[in-house]
Enzyme design. Structure first.
Site, PDB file in Angstrom:
ATOM      1  N   ASP A  32      33.938  12.088   1.530  1.00 35.96           N
ATOM      2  CA  ASP A  32      34.012  12.167   2.997  1.00 35.96           C
ATOM      3  C   ASP A  32      35.146  13.112   3.371  1.00 35.96           C
ATOM      4  OD1 ASP A  32      32.935  10.034   5.408  1.00 35.96           O
ATOM      5  OD2 ASP A  32      34.671  11.276   5.896  1.00 35.96           O
ATOM      6  N   GLN A  79      25.029   7.650  16.402  1.00 35.19           N
ATOM      7  CA  GLN A  79      24.310   7.628  17.679  1.00 35.19           C
ATOM      8  C   GLN A  79      25.062   6.717  18.654  1.00 35.19           C
ATOM      9  OE1 GLN A  79      20.332   6.192  17.136  1.00 35.19           O
ATOM     10  NE2 GLN A  79      19.558   7.350  18.871  1.00 35.19           N
ATOM     11  N   ARG A  85      18.049  10.273  19.606  1.00 35.79           N
ATOM     12  CA  ARG A  85      18.356  10.894  18.319  1.00 35.79           C
ATOM     13  C   ARG A  85      18.421  12.407  18.461  1.00 35.79           C
ATOM     14  NH1 ARG A  85      14.812   6.771  16.600  1.00 35.79           N
ATOM     15  NH2 ARG A  85      15.885   5.181  15.416  1.00 35.79           N
ATOM     16  N   ALA A 115      19.918  11.223   5.415  1.00 37.76           N
ATOM     17  CA  ALA A 115      19.935   9.988   6.207  1.00 37.76           C
ATOM     18  C   ALA A 115      20.392  10.227   7.642  1.00 37.76           C
ATOM     19  CB  ALA A 115      20.849   8.961   5.545  1.00 37.76           C
ATOM     20  N   ASP A 145      10.960   1.954   9.835  1.00 38.26           N
ATOM     21  CA  ASP A 145       9.960   1.633  10.858  1.00 38.26           C
ATOM     22  C   ASP A 145       8.735   1.004  10.196  1.00 38.26           C
ATOM     23  OD1 ASP A 145      11.208   3.614  13.161  1.00 38.26           O
ATOM     24  OD2 ASP A 145      11.282   4.461  11.165  1.00 38.26           O
ATOM     25  N   ARG A 148       9.546  -2.519   9.204  1.00 37.99           N
ATOM     26  CA  ARG A 148       9.568  -3.369  10.398  1.00 37.99           C
ATOM     27  C   ARG A 148       8.129  -3.674  10.863  1.00 37.99           C
ATOM     28  NH1 ARG A 148      13.293  -6.301  13.225  1.00 37.99           N
ATOM     29  NH2 ARG A 148      12.658  -6.466  15.377  1.00 37.99           N
ATOM     30  N   HIS A 172      10.761   9.926  13.046  1.00 39.44           N
ATOM     31  CA  HIS A 172      11.539   8.685  13.105  1.00 39.44           C
ATOM     32  C   HIS A 172      12.223   8.710  14.460  1.00 39.44           C
ATOM     33  CE1 HIS A 172      14.279   5.446  12.318  1.00 39.44           C
ATOM     34  NE2 HIS A 172      15.333   6.226  12.313  1.00 39.44           N
ATOM     35  N   THR A 227      23.346   1.101  13.453  1.00 42.45           N
ATOM     36  CA  THR A 227      22.590   0.347  12.443  1.00 42.45           C
ATOM     37  C   THR A 227      22.999   0.851  11.064  1.00 42.45           C
ATOM     38  OG1 THR A 227      20.752   1.893  12.244  1.00 42.45           O
ATOM     39  CG2 THR A 227      20.620   0.295  14.026  1.00 42.45           C
TER      40      THR A 227
HETATM   41  P1  ADP Z   1      26.996   6.494  10.569  1.00 46.48           P
HETATM   42  O1  ADP Z   1      26.926   5.253  11.394  1.00 46.48           O
HETATM   43  O2  ADP Z   1      25.851   7.452  10.787  1.00 46.48           O
HETATM   44  O3  ADP Z   1      27.268   6.232   9.131  1.00 46.48           O
HETATM   45  P2  ADP Z   1      29.801   7.173  10.787  1.00 46.48           P
HETATM   46  O4  ADP Z   1      30.523   7.866  11.887  1.00 46.48           O
HETATM   47  O5  ADP Z   1      30.153   5.763  10.457  1.00 46.48           O
HETATM   48  O6  ADP Z   1      28.245   7.309  11.159  1.00 46.48           O
HETATM   49  O7  ADP Z   1      29.925   8.033   9.430  1.00 46.48           O
HETATM   50  C1  ADP Z   1      29.793   9.398   9.352  1.00 46.48           C
HETATM   51  C2  ADP Z   1      30.822   9.915   8.359  1.00 46.48           C
HETATM   52  O8  ADP Z   1      30.603  11.318   8.159  1.00 46.48           O
HETATM   53  C3  ADP Z   1      32.265   9.747   8.824  1.00 46.48           C
HETATM   54  O9  ADP Z   1      32.969   8.963   7.865  1.00 46.48           O
HETATM   55  C4  ADP Z   1      32.803  11.181   8.880  1.00 46.48           C
HETATM   56  O10 ADP Z   1      34.148  11.294   8.452  1.00 46.48           O
HETATM   57  C5  ADP Z   1      31.872  11.900   7.914  1.00 46.48           C
HETATM   58  N1  ADP Z   1      31.832  13.341   8.153  1.00 46.48           N
HETATM   59  C6  ADP Z   1      31.722  13.992   9.338  1.00 46.48           C
HETATM   60  N2  ADP Z   1      31.751  15.327   9.144  1.00 46.48           N
HETATM   61  C7  ADP Z   1      31.866  15.532   7.803  1.00 46.48           C
HETATM   62  C8  ADP Z   1      31.947  16.688   6.972  1.00 46.48           C
HETATM   63  N3  ADP Z   1      31.886  17.915   7.491  1.00 46.48           N
HETATM   64  N4  ADP Z   1      32.075  16.500   5.641  1.00 46.48           N
HETATM   65  C9  ADP Z   1      32.114  15.262   5.109  1.00 46.48           C
HETATM   66  N5  ADP Z   1      32.045  14.131   5.840  1.00 46.48           N
HETATM   67  C10 ADP Z   1      31.930  14.257   7.159  1.00 46.48           C
END
Ligand code: ADP
Length: 310
Positions: A32, A79, A85, A115, A145, A148, A172, A227
């Protein structure tokens, strides 16, 4: 199999948790932009693993993805309540331009599982950015979906969802198509089984199931903001089909050369999934209304993708 996950937020970590607890992945690597978050999620999941399996869970940079058989792309922005979306698109497309290049450099052999939402468009973008054949860039699509739909039909009939064969096709999202006309229970058409069991599919039942499938994500988002468990388990199921070369039929999204009167659009159909990715796509026989609805869904996705200047 080693499985990488880029994006260690709610969806990515739920997928990692499902993969580790079920032992589907021998090794899970979380990446991340927020390194502290990736490390914290990896440690938290790793502490659950001794109760269930022998998977290894760790965090790292992109270089730690080397040798991964599958990389799940769950990075991006979540979201917001009330946000469609498609509204997420611009924000997530920019994130993917960076992420996909880094993943391809680090793990050139990996199948990519997309995803992030809007998942069909993100799958199309990932296919273009990666240069991989569409069979190896797979969006989670309508996997949830479909689950479900089966579970609501099963509940109505008093039958296990695993004995209900029915698919949600197309986007989706709002334009998705519940394929009622070819739904089966065991090997029998749904309407025949429902009549035999004294639980006919009335207009009311149909409307309730339809709304239950379509509104599921919105209802959960209203209650908890986003979700993650359902999609996390769904992603682990896709990895299992690939890791074990199952050739299982699942409704997933890939860029499809010809579908519903459109060329090169990513959407969900029942597809055969194994170690090489998607090896075949099934084009179900639909009634005229469903055929029209699938064409409309493909049109919405195609127009949105074309509006992007990539
Ligand atoms: P979701 O509910 O879709 O999982 P989150 O906001 O909880 O959404 O998670 C999305 C993750 O993607 C965050 O932890 C964010 O730090 C990470 N993220 C966003 N941009 C990047 C990037 N450029 N490279 C790597 N990770 C990223």
């Amino acid at each position: 199999m080693k499985v990488g996950i880029v994006g260690a937020g709610m969806v990515g970590s739920a997928a990692g948790y499902a993969l580790a607890l079920t032992g589907t992945a021998a090794r899970v690597v979380l990446v991340d932009r927020n390194e502290k978050l990736a490390l914290a999620q990896a440690q938290d999941i790793a502490h659950a693993v001794p109760f269930a399996s022998s998977s290894v869970v760790e965090a790292g940079g992109y270089d730690a993805l080397a040798g991964a058989g599958v990389v799940i792309l769950a990075a991006g922005v979540g979201q917001k309540p009330g946000e469609s979306r498609l509204d997420l698109l611009a924000r997530n497309a920019a994130v993917f331009a960076d992420v996909v290049a880094q993943v391809r450099a680090a793990a050139p052999e990996a199948i990519l599982l997309v995803a992030s939402n809007p998942v069909d468009i993100m799958t199309d973008i990932t296919t273009r950015l990666s240069g991989l054949p569409p069979a190896r860039v797979i969006g989670s699509g309508t996997i949830l979906d479909t689950a479900r739909f089966r579970s609501l039909l099963g509940a109505h009939l008093g039958i296990s969802p695993q004995s209900v064969h029915a698919y949600v096709l197309g986007e989706h999202g709002d334009s998705e198509v519940l394929a009622w006309s070819n739904a089966r229970v065991g090997s029998e058409p749904l309407a025949s089984v429902a009549a035999q069991l004294g639980a006919p599919i009335t207009a009311d039942v149909r409307a309730r199931v339809d709304a239950g499938v379509r509104r599921a994500a919105y209802t959960i988002i209203e209650g908890k903001g986003a979700t993650w468990y359902g999609i996390g388990a769904g992603l682990a199921r896709l990895v299992q089909a690939i890791a074990q070369d199952e050739q299982t039929v699942l409704s997933v999204s890939i860029r499809t050369a010809h579908v519903a009167g459109r060329r090169d659009v990513a959407l969900s159909l029942p597809r055969v999934l194994g170690a090489a990715g998607v090896t075949a796509s099934l084009h179900p026989a639909l009634d005229p209304a469903e055929t029209e609805a699938l064409a409309a869904s493909a049109a919405v996705l195609k127009e949105t993708t074309e509006a992007l200047d990539l």
